[in-house]
Enzyme design. Structure first.
Site, PDB file in Angstrom:
ATOM      1  N   ASN A 153       7.452   1.517   3.418  1.00  0.00           N
ATOM      2  CA  ASN A 153       6.763   1.521   2.123  1.00  0.00           C
ATOM      3  C   ASN A 153       6.925   0.208   1.349  1.00  0.00           C
ATOM      4  O   ASN A 153       6.081  -0.129   0.516  1.00  0.00           O
ATOM      5  CB  ASN A 153       7.335   2.695   1.301  1.00  0.00           C
ATOM      6  CG  ASN A 153       6.962   2.619  -0.159  1.00  0.00           C
ATOM      7  OD1 ASN A 153       5.802   2.800  -0.519  1.00  0.00           O
ATOM      8  ND2 ASN A 153       7.936   2.313  -1.018  1.00  0.00           N
ATOM      9  N   SER A 206      -3.046  -0.340   1.961  1.00  0.00           N
ATOM     10  CA  SER A 206      -3.739  -0.397   0.659  1.00  0.00           C
ATOM     11  C   SER A 206      -5.232  -0.364   0.905  1.00  0.00           C
ATOM     12  O   SER A 206      -5.695  -0.809   1.974  1.00  0.00           O
ATOM     13  CB  SER A 206      -3.370  -1.697  -0.068  1.00  0.00           C
ATOM     14  OG  SER A 206      -4.236  -1.913  -1.177  1.00  0.00           O
ATOM     15  N   TYR A 245      -2.528 -10.734  -0.102  1.00  0.00           N
ATOM     16  CA  TYR A 245      -2.068  -9.331  -0.118  1.00  0.00           C
ATOM     17  C   TYR A 245      -2.996  -8.484   0.753  1.00  0.00           C
ATOM     18  O   TYR A 245      -2.549  -7.707   1.606  1.00  0.00           O
ATOM     19  CB  TYR A 245      -2.074  -8.815  -1.559  1.00  0.00           C
ATOM     20  CG  TYR A 245      -1.695  -7.358  -1.721  1.00  0.00           C
ATOM     21  CD1 TYR A 245      -0.372  -6.942  -1.675  1.00  0.00           C
ATOM     22  CD2 TYR A 245      -2.680  -6.381  -1.924  1.00  0.00           C
ATOM     23  CE1 TYR A 245      -0.037  -5.607  -1.835  1.00  0.00           C
ATOM     24  CE2 TYR A 245      -2.354  -5.044  -2.083  1.00  0.00           C
ATOM     25  CZ  TYR A 245      -1.027  -4.655  -2.039  1.00  0.00           C
ATOM     26  OH  TYR A 245      -0.685  -3.329  -2.195  1.00  0.00           O
ATOM     27  N   ALA A 260      -4.996  -9.429   3.138  1.00  0.00           N
ATOM     28  CA  ALA A 260      -4.862  -9.789   4.562  1.00  0.00           C
ATOM     29  C   ALA A 260      -3.628  -9.117   5.158  1.00  0.00           C
ATOM     30  O   ALA A 260      -3.664  -8.594   6.280  1.00  0.00           O
ATOM     31  CB  ALA A 260      -4.767 -11.305   4.709  1.00  0.00           C
ATOM     32  N   SER A 261      -2.534  -9.113   4.393  1.00  0.00           N
ATOM     33  CA  SER A 261      -1.302  -8.497   4.915  1.00  0.00           C
ATOM     34  C   SER A 261      -1.489  -6.994   5.114  1.00  0.00           C
ATOM     35  O   SER A 261      -0.980  -6.412   6.068  1.00  0.00           O
ATOM     36  CB  SER A 261      -0.114  -8.785   3.983  1.00  0.00           C
ATOM     37  OG  SER A 261      -0.216  -8.047   2.779  1.00  0.00           O
ATOM     38  N   LYS A 262      -2.245  -6.365   4.226  1.00  0.00           N
ATOM     39  CA  LYS A 262      -2.440  -4.912   4.339  1.00  0.00           C
ATOM     40  C   LYS A 262      -3.430  -4.567   5.449  1.00  0.00           C
ATOM     41  O   LYS A 262      -3.324  -3.506   6.075  1.00  0.00           O
ATOM     42  CB  LYS A 262      -2.896  -4.345   2.982  1.00  0.00           C
ATOM     43  CG  LYS A 262      -1.821  -4.444   1.892  1.00  0.00           C
ATOM     44  CD  LYS A 262      -0.532  -3.731   2.287  1.00  0.00           C
ATOM     45  CE  LYS A 262       0.463  -3.645   1.146  1.00  0.00           C
ATOM     46  NZ  LYS A 262       1.659  -2.868   1.483  1.00  0.00           N
ATOM     47  N   ILE A 321      -2.540   2.984  -8.266  1.00  0.00           N
ATOM     48  CA  ILE A 321      -1.465   3.935  -8.559  1.00  0.00           C
ATOM     49  C   ILE A 321      -0.577   3.321  -9.640  1.00  0.00           C
ATOM     50  O   ILE A 321      -0.251   2.129  -9.578  1.00  0.00           O
ATOM     51  CB  ILE A 321      -0.613   4.226  -7.297  1.00  0.00           C
ATOM     52  CG1 ILE A 321      -1.495   4.534  -6.073  1.00  0.00           C
ATOM     53  CG2 ILE A 321       0.390   5.346  -7.564  1.00  0.00           C
ATOM     54  CD1 ILE A 321      -2.375   5.738  -6.162  1.00  0.00           C
TER      55      ILE A 321
HETATM   56  N1  LIG Z   1       0.738   0.802  -6.830  1.00  0.00           N
HETATM   57  C1  LIG Z   1      -0.431   0.662  -6.229  1.00  0.00           C
HETATM   58  O1  LIG Z   1      -1.505   0.742  -6.878  1.00  0.00           O
HETATM   59  C2  LIG Z   1      -0.495   0.420  -4.756  1.00  0.00           C
HETATM   60  C3  LIG Z   1      -1.765   0.380  -4.159  1.00  0.00           C
HETATM   61  C4  LIG Z   1      -1.861   0.152  -2.801  1.00  0.00           C
HETATM   62  C5  LIG Z   1      -0.721  -0.026  -2.027  1.00  0.00           C
HETATM   63  N2  LIG Z   1       0.506   0.009  -2.631  1.00  0.00           N
HETATM   64  C6  LIG Z   1       1.673  -0.206  -1.782  1.00  0.00           C
HETATM   65  O2  LIG Z   1       2.635   0.799  -2.005  1.00  0.00           O
HETATM   66  C7  LIG Z   1       3.935   0.303  -1.656  1.00  0.00           C
HETATM   67  C8  LIG Z   1       4.927   0.686  -2.735  1.00  0.00           C
HETATM   68  O3  LIG Z   1       4.574  -0.007  -3.917  1.00  0.00           O
HETATM   69  P1  LIG Z   1       4.720   0.619  -5.376  1.00  0.00           P
HETATM   70  O4  LIG Z   1       3.372   0.687  -5.957  1.00  0.00           O
HETATM   71  O5  LIG Z   1       5.565   1.832  -5.335  1.00  0.00           O
HETATM   72  O6  LIG Z   1       5.432  -0.617  -6.090  1.00  0.00           O
HETATM   73  P2  LIG Z   1       6.903  -0.818  -6.704  1.00  0.00           P
HETATM   74  O7  LIG Z   1       6.919  -2.243  -7.090  1.00  0.00           O
HETATM   75  O8  LIG Z   1       7.154   0.227  -7.725  1.00  0.00           O
HETATM   76  O9  LIG Z   1       7.870  -0.579  -5.450  1.00  0.00           O
HETATM   77  C9  LIG Z   1       7.979  -1.507  -4.403  1.00  0.00           C
HETATM   78  C10 LIG Z   1       9.424  -1.513  -3.943  1.00  0.00           C
HETATM   79  O10 LIG Z   1       9.519  -2.371  -2.788  1.00  0.00           O
HETATM   80  C11 LIG Z   1      10.746  -3.084  -2.911  1.00  0.00           C
HETATM   81  N3  LIG Z   1      10.725  -4.281  -2.068  1.00  0.00           N
HETATM   82  C12 LIG Z   1      10.048  -5.425  -2.244  1.00  0.00           C
HETATM   83  N4  LIG Z   1      10.331  -6.291  -1.252  1.00  0.00           N
HETATM   84  C13 LIG Z   1      11.193  -5.665  -0.426  1.00  0.00           C
HETATM   85  C14 LIG Z   1      11.846  -6.028   0.782  1.00  0.00           C
HETATM   86  N5  LIG Z   1      11.670  -7.228   1.351  1.00  0.00           N
HETATM   87  N6  LIG Z   1      12.671  -5.126   1.357  1.00  0.00           N
HETATM   88  C15 LIG Z   1      12.875  -3.913   0.798  1.00  0.00           C
HETATM   89  N7  LIG Z   1      12.295  -3.513  -0.333  1.00  0.00           N
HETATM   90  C16 LIG Z   1      11.463  -4.378  -0.937  1.00  0.00           C
HETATM   91  C17 LIG Z   1      10.860  -3.394  -4.384  1.00  0.00           C
HETATM   92  O11 LIG Z   1      12.181  -3.736  -4.752  1.00  0.00           O
HETATM   93  C18 LIG Z   1      10.382  -2.091  -4.993  1.00  0.00           C
HETATM   94  O12 LIG Z   1      11.439  -1.182  -5.221  1.00  0.00           O
HETATM   95  C19 LIG Z   1       3.766  -1.210  -1.447  1.00  0.00           C
HETATM   96  O13 LIG Z   1       3.726  -1.517  -0.062  1.00  0.00           O
HETATM   97  C20 LIG Z   1       2.416  -1.494  -2.078  1.00  0.00           C
HETATM   98  O14 LIG Z   1       1.777  -2.621  -1.529  1.00  0.00           O
HETATM   99  C21 LIG Z   1       0.640   0.230  -3.974  1.00  0.00           C
END
Ligand SMILES: NC(=O)c1ccc[n+]([C@@H]2O[C@H](COP(=O)([O-])OP(=O)(O)OC[C@H]3O[C@@H](n4cnc5c(N)ncnc54)[C@H](O)[C@@H]3O)[C@@H](O)[C@H]2O)c1
Length: 271
Positions: free
Chosen positions: A91, A149, A162, A164-166, A195
């Site tokens: 995640n 994502s 971002y 591209a990575s996803k 979200i």
């Molecule tokens: N929030 C959104 O709208 C959304 C949309 C699409 C995808 N996502 C994806 O959901 C996932 C979770 O994101 P979120 O929205 O809960 O954000 P968030 O920022 O609340 O949580 C992300 C967590 O990842 C941790 N993190 C970052 N780099 C890290 C690493 N190298 N090793 C371990 N942990 C690490 C951070 O410390 C943080 O706790 C992410 O991959 C994000 O790209 C989120």
């Protein structure tokens, strides 16, 4: 998820999807949940709270999801203590906002390392542990879910590197599902839309007290609202559980309908 030993990366954020996933897994009676993150300010209190409120074993471990040694250390800890690994929720992720023209190779590669390599490494290392059998787990198997994502599906859902990575995360899951054929290990990605978490604080700050901007943003979502972390984590728990037993190689959109449409047009909206 009874009897399942699970690992979640990126679980430190108080408003994040990883944290919500710990409770979603616990609700489905997982046996043990490793909650991990590169930050640990709120990790151990999360582990204590999950244990106290659900009775499920929950262990906090500081770990960088893009570091092979750290990933192996979590997997080895789970294998040493419980002798099995059933679920890996990759995640952890970051969202940089570098303008396209001033993007550097270093920043791009860092994004790929944290977002895409972490998913690849999860598939690579977790799948080996998931194939270990024992008296308690007589058949190889498991579920790997990576957080991608809608930005990885097509343009318009996030910054360029971002996205591209996803896209790499989505394809890694599709390809890994096939590389692991015959092992009873399922690999899927989830593709959240907008979200409300720490990651999107910047979006919500931009629309605060700007109702017209907020309305135009919400009009890009069929449900006309943002999603909650639990709405993603419940989908992840479904995919992780036996209820999702025939789903593999898929990218599951959890986006209120964003990815189902071309840009929404009022002209066609009524007909
Ligand atoms: N929030 C959104 O709208 C959304 C949309 C699409 C995808 N996502 C994806 O959901 C996932 C979770 O994101 P979120 O929205 O809960 O954000 P968030 O920022 O609340 O949580 C992300 C967590 O990842 C941790 N993190 C970052 N780099 C890290 C690493 N190298 N090793 C371990 N942990 C690490 C951070 O410390 C943080 O706790 C992410 O991959 C994000 O790209 C989120």
């Amino acid at each position: 998820m009874e009897g399942y030993v699970c690992i979640i990366t990126g679980a430190n954020s108080l408003t994040g999807i990883g944290r919500a996933a710990a409770y979603s897994f616990a609700k489905k009676n997982a046996k043990a949940i490793y909650v991990t993150d590169i930050m640990d300010s709120d990790l151990y209190t999360l582990a204590e709270d999950v244990k106290a409120t659900t009775g499920v074993d929950c262990i906090g471990m500081k770990a960088d999801a893009s570091c092979d040694e750290d990933i192996l250390a979590i997997i080895n800890a789970a294998m040493d203590k419980y002798g099995r690994l059933d679920v890996f929720f990759a995640n952890a992720g970051v969202a940089g906002r570098h303008p396209f023209v001033s993007q550097t190779k270093e920043a791009y590669m860092e994004m790929m390392s944290v977002n895409a390599w972490s998913a690849f490494a999860a598939c690579k290392y977790a799948s080996v542990a998931m194939q270990k059998t024992s008296e308690e787990k007589p058949v190889s198997g498991g579920a790997i879910i990576c957080n991608a994502s809608v930005g990885g599906v097509r343009s318009g859902g996030g910054p360029m590197s971002y996205s591209a990575s996803k896209a790499a995360v989505i394809n890694t899951c599709q390809t890994a599902a096939w590389r692991l054929h015959g092992t009873n290990i399922r690999v899927n990605s989830v593709c959240p839309g907008l979200i409300k978490t720490e990651m999107t604080d910047v979006v919500f700050a931009a629309i605060e007290n700007r109702p017209e901007l907020e309305q135009s943003l919400m009009r890009t979502i069929a449900l006309e609202r943002y999603g909650r972390p639990e709405e993603v984590s419940e989908t992840v728990a479904f995919l992780a559980s036996s209820a999702g037993s025939y789903i593999t190689g898929q990218d599951i959109k959890v986006d209120g309908g964003i990815s189902a449409a071309m840009p929404y047009s009022v002209f066609f909206g009524e007909s």
